[in-house]
Design a protein around this motif. Sequence first.
Motif, PDB file in Angstrom:
ATOM      1  N   ILE A  33       0.844  -1.208   0.000  1.00 10.87           N
ATOM      2  CA  ILE A  33       0.000   0.000   0.000  1.00 10.87           C
ATOM      3  C   ILE A  33       0.873   1.249   0.000  1.00 10.87           C
ATOM      4  O   ILE A  33       0.638   2.188  -0.766  1.00 10.87           O
ATOM      5  N   LEU A  34       1.887   1.256   0.838  1.00 10.57           N
ATOM      6  CA  LEU A  34       2.774   2.415   0.900  1.00 10.57           C
ATOM      7  C   LEU A  34       3.511   2.622  -0.414  1.00 10.57           C
ATOM      8  O   LEU A  34       3.663   3.756  -0.883  1.00 10.57           O
ATOM      9  N   ARG A  70      -9.639   5.510  -2.178  1.00 11.55           N
ATOM     10  CA  ARG A  70     -10.267   4.737  -3.258  1.00 11.55           C
ATOM     11  C   ARG A  70      -9.345   4.648  -4.464  1.00 11.55           C
ATOM     12  O   ARG A  70      -9.290   3.600  -5.131  1.00 11.55           O
ATOM     13  N   THR A  71      -8.622   5.718  -4.767  1.00  8.91           N
ATOM     14  CA  THR A  71      -7.674   5.709  -5.884  1.00  8.91           C
ATOM     15  C   THR A  71      -6.612   4.639  -5.670  1.00  8.91           C
ATOM     16  O   THR A  71      -6.270   3.877  -6.580  1.00  8.91           O
ATOM     17  N   ILE A  72      -6.087   4.596  -4.458  1.00  9.67           N
ATOM     18  CA  ILE A  72      -5.037   3.633  -4.133  1.00  9.67           C
ATOM     19  C   ILE A  72      -5.575   2.210  -4.189  1.00  9.67           C
ATOM     20  O   ILE A  72      -4.953   1.313  -4.785  1.00  9.67           O
ATOM     21  N   ALA A  73      -6.743   1.998  -3.602  1.00 17.59           N
ATOM     22  CA  ALA A  73      -7.342   0.661  -3.603  1.00 17.59           C
ATOM     23  C   ALA A  73      -7.618   0.181  -5.025  1.00 17.59           C
ATOM     24  O   ALA A  73      -7.349  -0.983  -5.368  1.00 17.59           O
ATOM     25  N   TYR A 124      -8.221  -1.472   6.543  1.00 19.57           N
ATOM     26  CA  TYR A 124      -7.797  -2.347   7.642  1.00 19.57           C
ATOM     27  C   TYR A 124      -6.384  -1.959   8.088  1.00 19.57           C
ATOM     28  O   TYR A 124      -6.041  -2.051   9.278  1.00 19.57           O
ATOM     29  N   HIS A 125      -5.580  -1.518   7.133  1.00 19.15           N
ATOM     30  CA  HIS A 125      -4.190  -1.140   7.414  1.00 19.15           C
ATOM     31  C   HIS A 125      -4.044   0.354   7.680  1.00 19.15           C
ATOM     32  O   HIS A 125      -3.229   0.758   8.520  1.00 19.15           O
ATOM     33  N   GLU A 129       1.651  10.253   6.539  1.00 14.01           N
ATOM     34  CA  GLU A 129       2.539  10.316   7.697  1.00 14.01           C
ATOM     35  C   GLU A 129       3.538   9.159   7.690  1.00 14.01           C
ATOM     36  O   GLU A 129       4.725   9.343   7.996  1.00 14.01           O
ATOM     37  N   ALA A 130       3.094   7.967   7.313  1.00 19.49           N
ATOM     38  CA  ALA A 130       3.995   6.816   7.250  1.00 19.49           C
ATOM     39  C   ALA A 130       5.099   7.038   6.221  1.00 19.49           C
ATOM     40  O   ALA A 130       6.274   6.719   6.468  1.00 19.49           O
ATOM     41  N   LEU A 131       4.743   7.610   5.076  1.00 18.65           N
ATOM     42  CA  LEU A 131       5.743   7.894   4.042  1.00 18.65           C
ATOM     43  C   LEU A 131       6.692   9.004   4.484  1.00 18.65           C
ATOM     44  O   LEU A 131       7.895   8.951   4.209  1.00 18.65           O
ATOM     45  N   TYR A 132       6.173   9.994   5.180  1.00 25.48           N
ATOM     46  CA  TYR A 132       7.031  11.053   5.728  1.00 25.48           C
ATOM     47  C   TYR A 132       8.076  10.470   6.664  1.00 25.48           C
ATOM     48  O   TYR A 132       9.266  10.802   6.571  1.00 25.48           O
ATOM     49  N   PHE A 133       7.662   9.590   7.554  1.00 28.68           N
ATOM     50  CA  PHE A 133       8.601   9.018   8.515  1.00 28.68           C
ATOM     51  C   PHE A 133       9.573   8.039   7.845  1.00 28.68           C
ATOM     52  O   PHE A 133      10.692   7.852   8.331  1.00 28.68           O
ATOM     53  N   GLU A 134       9.166   7.433   6.733  1.00 27.73           N
ATOM     54  CA  GLU A 134      10.118   6.650   5.945  1.00 27.73           C
ATOM     55  C   GLU A 134      11.236   7.550   5.424  1.00 27.73           C
ATOM     56  O   GLU A 134      12.422   7.189   5.490  1.00 27.73           O
ATOM     57  N   LEU A 135      10.863   8.704   4.892  1.00 23.74           N
ATOM     58  CA  LEU A 135      11.854   9.648   4.379  1.00 23.74           C
ATOM     59  C   LEU A 135      12.782  10.117   5.495  1.00 23.74           C
ATOM     60  O   LEU A 135      14.005  10.153   5.318  1.00 23.74           O
ATOM     61  N   VAL A 136      12.224  10.471   6.623  1.00 22.47           N
ATOM     62  CA  VAL A 136      13.038  10.926   7.752  1.00 22.47           C
ATOM     63  C   VAL A 136      14.039   9.851   8.154  1.00 22.47           C
ATOM     64  O   VAL A 136      15.213  10.137   8.420  1.00 22.47           O
TER      65      VAL A 136
END
Length: 206
Positions: free
Chosen positions: A7-8, A26-29, A41-42, A51-58
Amino acid sequence: MNTRDKILGCALRLFNENGVAQVSLRTIAADMEISLGNLTYHFKKREEIIEALYFELVSKLDHVINAEAVVENPLESLFDMPSATISNFYEYRFLMLDFVYITRNHEVIRNHYQKLMEVREQQFEGMINGLIEAKLIREETIADEYKYLFKNLRIVSDFWLSAACIDKNSTISQIDIPEGSRLLRQMIFPYLTTEGRSVFFDRYTV
């Protein structure tokens, strides 16, 4: 790769291609050919994905800084960091291109970024002081000169991709990364001593 990571990865690609405003859950799904329920669910909200992608970058930027911290020549570390930074910014370019919108609408990211910049400024100050002691960078000639150098480098690194996107009619690619890296290095060049410039010319061209 588990569903969360898929998903990410999909969201990162769609955000990079289309911008935050054009991508919904909906676009992503739909792109992944999974149900919206499976996705939520995730991640309950789109904000959680951003936010998850931001923290991946950090995390990737922290790895760059920690890796450069053990380089034998601190000036080479200062020169090499822009390339790795710009490369990571390009990988997560939607965050940089939509940076103002994201920080306005994501309190978690805004608060973390503000605190992170305080840490980054302290790290930069420590690096500069070490380079001054090694006589590779000159002493300050006006008050808070290196404090404002940090701010200038921060502004350019955060918004260079946006400027490049405008200049190139939204057609930026990986071939533009060296230009961004060179821009940051040349902002540092005027502060080098004669010995520092010798190190610079051994590795780069102005």
